[in-house]
Design a protein around this motif. Sequence first.
Motif, PDB file in Angstrom:
ATOM      1  N   GLN A  39      -7.325   9.288   1.434  1.00 41.16           N
ATOM      2  CA  GLN A  39      -6.112   9.183   0.637  1.00 41.16           C
ATOM      3  C   GLN A  39      -5.309   7.952   1.034  1.00 41.16           C
ATOM      4  O   GLN A  39      -4.790   7.223   0.181  1.00 41.16           O
ATOM      5  CB  GLN A  39      -5.256  10.447   0.810  1.00 41.16           C
ATOM      6  CG  GLN A  39      -4.046  10.497  -0.112  1.00 41.16           C
ATOM      7  CD  GLN A  39      -4.419  10.463  -1.579  1.00 41.16           C
ATOM      8  OE1 GLN A  39      -5.284  11.209  -2.019  1.00 41.16           O
ATOM      9  NE2 GLN A  39      -3.799   9.581  -2.346  1.00 41.16           N
TER      10      GLN A  39
ATOM     11  N   ASN B  41      -4.355   4.782  -1.260  1.00 37.34           N
ATOM     12  CA  ASN B  41      -2.938   4.449  -1.457  1.00 37.34           C
ATOM     13  C   ASN B  41      -2.634   2.998  -1.101  1.00 37.34           C
ATOM     14  O   ASN B  41      -1.919   2.294  -1.825  1.00 37.34           O
ATOM     15  CB  ASN B  41      -2.050   5.377  -0.626  1.00 37.34           C
ATOM     16  CG  ASN B  41      -2.008   6.783  -1.189  1.00 37.34           C
ATOM     17  OD1 ASN B  41      -2.395   7.013  -2.331  1.00 37.34           O
ATOM     18  ND2 ASN B  41      -1.566   7.731  -0.386  1.00 37.34           N
TER      19      ASN B  41
ATOM     20  N   GLU C 266       4.616   2.594  -8.026  1.00 38.68           N
ATOM     21  CA  GLU C 266       4.792   2.681  -6.574  1.00 38.68           C
ATOM     22  C   GLU C 266       5.404   1.398  -6.048  1.00 38.68           C
ATOM     23  O   GLU C 266       4.998   0.304  -6.427  1.00 38.68           O
ATOM     24  CB  GLU C 266       3.450   2.945  -5.894  1.00 38.68           C
ATOM     25  CG  GLU C 266       3.595   3.374  -4.436  1.00 38.68           C
ATOM     26  CD  GLU C 266       2.320   3.985  -3.884  1.00 38.68           C
ATOM     27  OE1 GLU C 266       2.308   4.340  -2.692  1.00 38.68           O
ATOM     28  OE2 GLU C 266       1.327   4.094  -4.636  1.00 38.68           O
TER      29      GLU C 266
END
Length: 646
Positions: free
Chosen positions: A140, A144, A467
Amino acid sequence: MADKIKSTTIGGKVRTLMVGTLIALLVLAFAVWGVEDVFSQRSDRAVANVGKTEVLAAEFEVAFKRELEVMARNDGQSLSHDEAYARGVHTAVLSDLIQQSVLGVDADVLGIGVNRKLARQEVAKIDVFRDELTGEFSEQKYVNILAQNRITREEFETDVFRNLRRAQTIPAIIGGVEAPSEFAAQRYKFLTEQRKARVLTLSRDAVPAPPEPDEDTLKSFISERAVSFTAPEYRSVTMIRLETFDLTPDIDVEEDALRGAFDYKVELGDVGAPEKRSLVQIIANDEDTAKQAAELLATDQDPAVIASGLGLIEPDTYDDVVAADIIDPETSKAAFEMADGDIKVLLGSLGQWYAVKVTGITPAIVPDYEAMKEELRQELLDQYALEGLYDITAKIEDGMDEGLTFKEISEQVGLPLQSIDFINRLGETQDGVKLSGIAYIKGVAEDDILLTEIFTNDIGFETDLFETSTGGFAAIRVDDVINSELRPFEEVKEQATAMWKTLEIDTALQEKMLDVTAKAQSGTDLEALAAEIGDGAVVEDVILVRSAPSEQVGPALTVALLEANVGDVDRGAGAKPLTRQIAELTAIVSNNDGLSGQFADVLQDQASVAIRSDIQRAYQDAILAENPLVENQAKIKSVLGIDSGS
């Protein structure tokens, strides 16, 4: 081109952002190979060819855009394609891609291959992709981080693959090449040779002060240099922004959670150090022989001598190891239960008998919980805040799916809207205040992702969540735009006047330097020329050494003097602004001192690097001789949307 542009690969981009954590993997000892340009068209889909290998237009376009993003992030430079092309960014990007193609051909010639599974395994070893608590590779976190930097997994792993292949290619070419010690001695003499020169420096006082420019002159000057006198574009924006630091003040971390996190780190070995043991074990075929060995170990005889005397194999010796390092589990368990100096006979897990003696104990280092408490609290705060952030952003996205406005979403989730009143692309207000934030709370000016969104979206358009560079989320709406335009004449008049005078003085100094240089080269003494000029002319003696250039002489003139013969007269810009220098080389003094010690080793290493670089260049030239380089400039301009006439 006035500016030298350095291209950045995908790996290079991540290195910049991650404070060097990928250096060991992605930066390899490889000198940048120069490439000769051949301007002719080869393939409609390629911007360049190295033999049969194509540098595809799509690959070039992606690399070019990434380079602009890196420049905007690192230098605050937001360049259009035309501006970047004029500055040569395309050349640097293309050179990097061509270099990769040459390496691919090179590796094929040498028969070098790298399994892509190996590349993925290397990615898993990179520290920045490890979970902070478990220390293991986090899928993850990997996804990311790549997403934050707008890099696909395939692109990153391809870059790792190329660098691994490069790491194997280079040693195959230059492995074992070392320069003779004589090279270091010659280099030492070259670097420490002294060059003496008489230098005439002309300052602004050496030329007449320029008159005050009239209004027409100034307006023409401003028009010719409009960029210097143009106000940037400003935008006001409304923003939904949620960062982990917005949530941490409202989060309470319980003592049990802190203690649990501490114990987990200790168990993993992330903090402190486990107990270690030193031991020797003699392997015997039966219990009686093992007992004999144990009795002899008690007399402090050499274990190797004991084993030899009993007809046994060489004993196993472990120095300062943890339990997992001892091969036999039974021996490992016993060794960590025994005291220092204890001797024990035991049956191993594979049916062999052992005589074991503990020869040393290194106590465990238990970390101080109280000393680590605040650090652990911050880690857990960040973790809890991230979980809370995902919960809130899910609600925000649900509101967006329902067609709610920013105001309605703000009221629904209890998150205040942020309004920013007119900032430029650097995150500065019209008053010149930079919105940098405070402490660990990043302001808009420190987040290029936010700035990019603000300056690439249309007025009134409410974006989806994206983001931010700090791992938070935001959505923006541009409310108003003040277009970039030439500042009013009265506002820039003073600035323009100062700039015009400076350029006039600089031009006059250049002309004066050329005139004085011509006279000096005709035989006129520098002191006589200085006396003729009067104010603003100074002559002094200067000593130049290659290893320590003088701060009294301008860089270009320094280079000229280091290459000149005695009696030569050279000229150039001075070491200080608005100065010019004319210099005569008066003597060359060789250094005959011997070379030894660490300095000799350093110079020999430098000579070895230079030789390896020459070998690499020669090898590359050979590759290109068999696989000609062809660049398609028309395709490059087409991909970038550049007018073919430019």
